[in-house]
Design a protein around this motif. Structure first.
Motif, PDB file in Angstrom:
ATOM      1  N   TRP A 286       0.821  -1.197   0.000  1.00 45.60           N
ATOM      2  CA  TRP A 286       0.000   0.000   0.000  1.00 45.60           C
ATOM      3  C   TRP A 286       0.866   1.262   0.000  1.00 45.60           C
ATOM      4  O   TRP A 286       1.995   1.255   0.493  1.00 45.60           O
ATOM      5  CB  TRP A 286      -0.893   0.048   1.245  1.00 45.60           C
ATOM      6  CG  TRP A 286      -1.883  -1.071   1.336  1.00 45.60           C
ATOM      7  CD1 TRP A 286      -1.677  -2.321   1.852  1.00 45.60           C
ATOM      8  CD2 TRP A 286      -3.241  -1.036   0.898  1.00 45.60           C
ATOM      9  NE1 TRP A 286      -2.811  -3.073   1.762  1.00 45.60           N
ATOM     10  CE2 TRP A 286      -3.805  -2.297   1.186  1.00 45.60           C
ATOM     11  CE3 TRP A 286      -4.046  -0.064   0.303  1.00 45.60           C
ATOM     12  CZ2 TRP A 286      -5.128  -2.615   0.896  1.00 45.60           C
ATOM     13  CZ3 TRP A 286      -5.362  -0.372   0.014  1.00 45.60           C
ATOM     14  CH2 TRP A 286      -5.896  -1.632   0.305  1.00 45.60           C
ATOM     15  N   THR A 320       4.646   3.824   2.867  1.00 43.58           N
ATOM     16  CA  THR A 320       4.233   2.542   2.311  1.00 43.58           C
ATOM     17  C   THR A 320       4.235   1.496   3.411  1.00 43.58           C
ATOM     18  O   THR A 320       4.856   1.684   4.465  1.00 43.58           O
ATOM     19  CB  THR A 320       5.163   2.122   1.148  1.00 43.58           C
ATOM     20  OG1 THR A 320       4.647   0.934   0.530  1.00 43.58           O
ATOM     21  CG2 THR A 320       6.578   1.879   1.637  1.00 43.58           C
ATOM     22  N   PHE A 331      -3.746   3.454  -0.862  1.00 46.60           N
ATOM     23  CA  PHE A 331      -3.778   3.128  -2.290  1.00 46.60           C
ATOM     24  C   PHE A 331      -3.041   1.805  -2.509  1.00 46.60           C
ATOM     25  O   PHE A 331      -1.825   1.716  -2.292  1.00 46.60           O
ATOM     26  CB  PHE A 331      -3.117   4.247  -3.112  1.00 46.60           C
ATOM     27  CG  PHE A 331      -3.724   5.600  -2.854  1.00 46.60           C
ATOM     28  CD1 PHE A 331      -4.830   6.031  -3.572  1.00 46.60           C
ATOM     29  CD2 PHE A 331      -3.203   6.437  -1.871  1.00 46.60           C
ATOM     30  CE1 PHE A 331      -5.407   7.269  -3.332  1.00 46.60           C
ATOM     31  CE2 PHE A 331      -3.766   7.676  -1.621  1.00 46.60           C
ATOM     32  CZ  PHE A 331      -4.872   8.086  -2.349  1.00 46.60           C
ATOM     33  N   ARG A 332      -3.783   0.782  -2.923  1.00 45.68           N
ATOM     34  CA  ARG A 332      -3.186  -0.541  -3.125  1.00 45.68           C
ATOM     35  C   ARG A 332      -2.430  -0.562  -4.443  1.00 45.68           C
ATOM     36  O   ARG A 332      -2.979  -0.257  -5.500  1.00 45.68           O
ATOM     37  CB  ARG A 332      -4.261  -1.625  -3.106  1.00 45.68           C
ATOM     38  CG  ARG A 332      -3.697  -3.046  -3.184  1.00 45.68           C
ATOM     39  CD  ARG A 332      -4.769  -4.084  -2.853  1.00 45.68           C
ATOM     40  NE  ARG A 332      -5.888  -3.998  -3.791  1.00 45.68           N
ATOM     41  CZ  ARG A 332      -5.921  -4.609  -4.975  1.00 45.68           C
ATOM     42  NH1 ARG A 332      -4.876  -5.336  -5.366  1.00 45.68           N
ATOM     43  NH2 ARG A 332      -6.975  -4.498  -5.748  1.00 45.68           N
ATOM     44  N   ILE A 333      -1.143  -0.902  -4.383  1.00 42.06           N
ATOM     45  CA  ILE A 333      -0.281  -0.857  -5.564  1.00 42.06           C
ATOM     46  C   ILE A 333      -0.604  -2.027  -6.495  1.00 42.06           C
ATOM     47  O   ILE A 333      -0.592  -3.191  -6.092  1.00 42.06           O
ATOM     48  CB  ILE A 333       1.206  -0.911  -5.152  1.00 42.06           C
ATOM     49  CG1 ILE A 333       1.558   0.308  -4.295  1.00 42.06           C
ATOM     50  CG2 ILE A 333       2.107  -0.980  -6.380  1.00 42.06           C
ATOM     51  CD1 ILE A 333       2.971   0.252  -3.707  1.00 42.06           C
ATOM     52  N   CYS A 398      -2.321   2.395  -8.984  1.00 41.83           N
ATOM     53  CA  CYS A 398      -2.982   1.880  -7.777  1.00 41.83           C
ATOM     54  C   CYS A 398      -4.495   1.790  -7.986  1.00 41.83           C
ATOM     55  O   CYS A 398      -5.067   2.496  -8.831  1.00 41.83           O
ATOM     56  CB  CYS A 398      -2.724   2.804  -6.592  1.00 41.83           C
ATOM     57  SG  CYS A 398      -0.970   3.098  -6.222  1.00 41.83           S
TER      58      CYS A 398
END
Length: 404
Positions: A286, A320, A331-333, A398
């Motif tokens: 994240w 992160t 924000f999920r990568i 993301c």
């Protein structure tokens, strides 16, 4: 600039006839489509007071999003500078039980919060119109005394002093401490031996004058020194202000504080006395963009340590980790690539990108211009985080989290 109120206006607006007229004018839209017609009607019904009535109704409507001030009298400048009610209540809570003198009280936004938790409150200002407004706005508060006085000429003893210097000079907003009214260096000097709280714009460069040694530059920071606390406050995600707290009003050892307030009444705070040691690792699952109060207060590493996060780059405020703090938007990568516009556009089109949020830090990129060039036309929302890791400009594609 707005309408320039007179003391006669305040006397009328605060009386029975004025209050009744404000109720009547308040029933009109006063919007862009009807304003001319509304003004003609108000001038016909209240020829001597039309401008003051219309301005007051419009200011009250604007104030409703910021102040608990449904029946207040205000000016445009005073409303712009007034502390939002939740922020004022937070500051008042830190001063509960103390006698306080607001030396730049204006229309009384701080006094309204202070008088509920402080045994005695003094408000002073040079502007008699604003003092009249404050008297109207604080009517019924028996522990408040108002006086006309110069903020730089102390007229009380034994009180905590609060000041909120005006942040406009020559008609423009300024971040030069020497151009504030009254000037910040003068305030700090005059009240150097008093418990002091000074509300400031968060854009001031606090590193220039905090600590035991004064700034030696030949600019507005020259000779300034502050060895107390700097608190940066946000409300519902927006940084609202910074506040200087003298050492006698702060916890031992605290020089920086971030306070995050929410409209639902919840809040949390972080200080530089907390641990700041974090690991050096590659990107986790994240990306987290810390609240602006944390960033402005210089407490990014402290926030990361509290929540088990680390930095993408030691010079950049993006964090992160493998999880997201409760209540925080992460924000999920999905993918990581060197930032070049053509490959990024191709990747987003491949992912059927539609609504596109672009966050940038540490790289000279205009998010709006880049979004126009990418021309996302798909149906899936994405967020792109563009930042610098070492010397490399990097784009993280993301998943866009829901808002709220």
């Amino acid at each position: 600039m707005g309408y320039r109120f007179t003391r006669a206006d305040i006397a009328y607006l605060g009386g029975d006839a004025g209050r009744a007229a404000l109720v009547a004018v308040g029933e009109r839209p006063l919007g862009p489509a009807t304003l001319l017609g509304d003004l003609e009607s108000v001038r016909r019904d209240h020829p001597a007071h039309a401008a003051a009535l219309v301005e007051t109704v419009r200011l009250r409507r604007r104030a409703s999003a910021k102040l608990d001030a449904a029946d207040w009298l205000l000016t445009d400048d005073a409303l712009q500078q007034a502390t939002p009610s939740p922020v004022a209540r937070h500051r008042a809570d830190r001063l509960a039980g103390r006698e306080v003198h607001d030396v730049t009280c204006s229309i009384g936004a701080e006094l309204a919060a202070l008088h509920r938790v402080c045994p005695a409150v003094i408000g002073s200002d040079l502007d008699l119109v604003r003092l009249d407004m404050a008297a109207h706005n604080l009517a019924g508060a028996p522990n408040v005394v108002l006086a006309q006085a110069d903020a730089l000429r102390p007229c009380s003893a034994g009180t905590v002093v609060i000041a909120d210097p005006a942040r406009r000079a020559d008609g423009r907003r300024t971040h030069d401490p020497a151009k504030l009214q009254p000037p910040l260096p003068d305030l700090l000097s005059v009240y150097r031996d008093r418990d002091l709280v000074v509300k400031c714009a968060p854009g001031l460069d606090f590193d220039r004058f905090t600590g035991p040694e004064p700034s030696r530059g030949a600019d507005g920071y020259a000779g300034m020194s502050w060895d107390g606390e700097v608190e940066v406050v946000s409300l519902d995600g927006a940084v609202r202000e910074a506040c200087l707290w003298s050492r006698g009003l702060s916890e031992s050892g605290v020089t920086r504080r971030a306070t995050v307030l929410r409209g639902d009444g919840s809040s949390w705070t972080l200080t530089d006395t907390e641990p700041r040691e974090i690991p050096e690792r590659g990107p986790g699952e994240w990306i987290v963009d810390p609240d602006g109060a944390v960033v402005r207060a210089g407490l990014v590493r402290h926030y990361a340590a509290r929540h088990g996060l680390w930095q993408l780059d030691p010079r950049i405020a993006y964090l992160t980790g493998d999880s997201v703090p409760a209540g925080v938007r992460g924000f999920r990568i999905l993918d990581r690539l060197e930032f070049r516009e053509k490959p990024l556009r191709a990747e987003l089109h491949r992912r059927d990108c539609g609504p596109l949020e672009i966050l940038v830090r540490g790289v000279d990129v205009d998010p709006d211009a880049l979004r126009r060039r990418i021309k996302p036309r798909g149906g899936t929302a994405h967020t792109v985080v563009i930042t610098r890791i070492g010397r490399t400009a990097t784009a993280f594609v993301c998943a866009t989290p829901p808002v709220g």
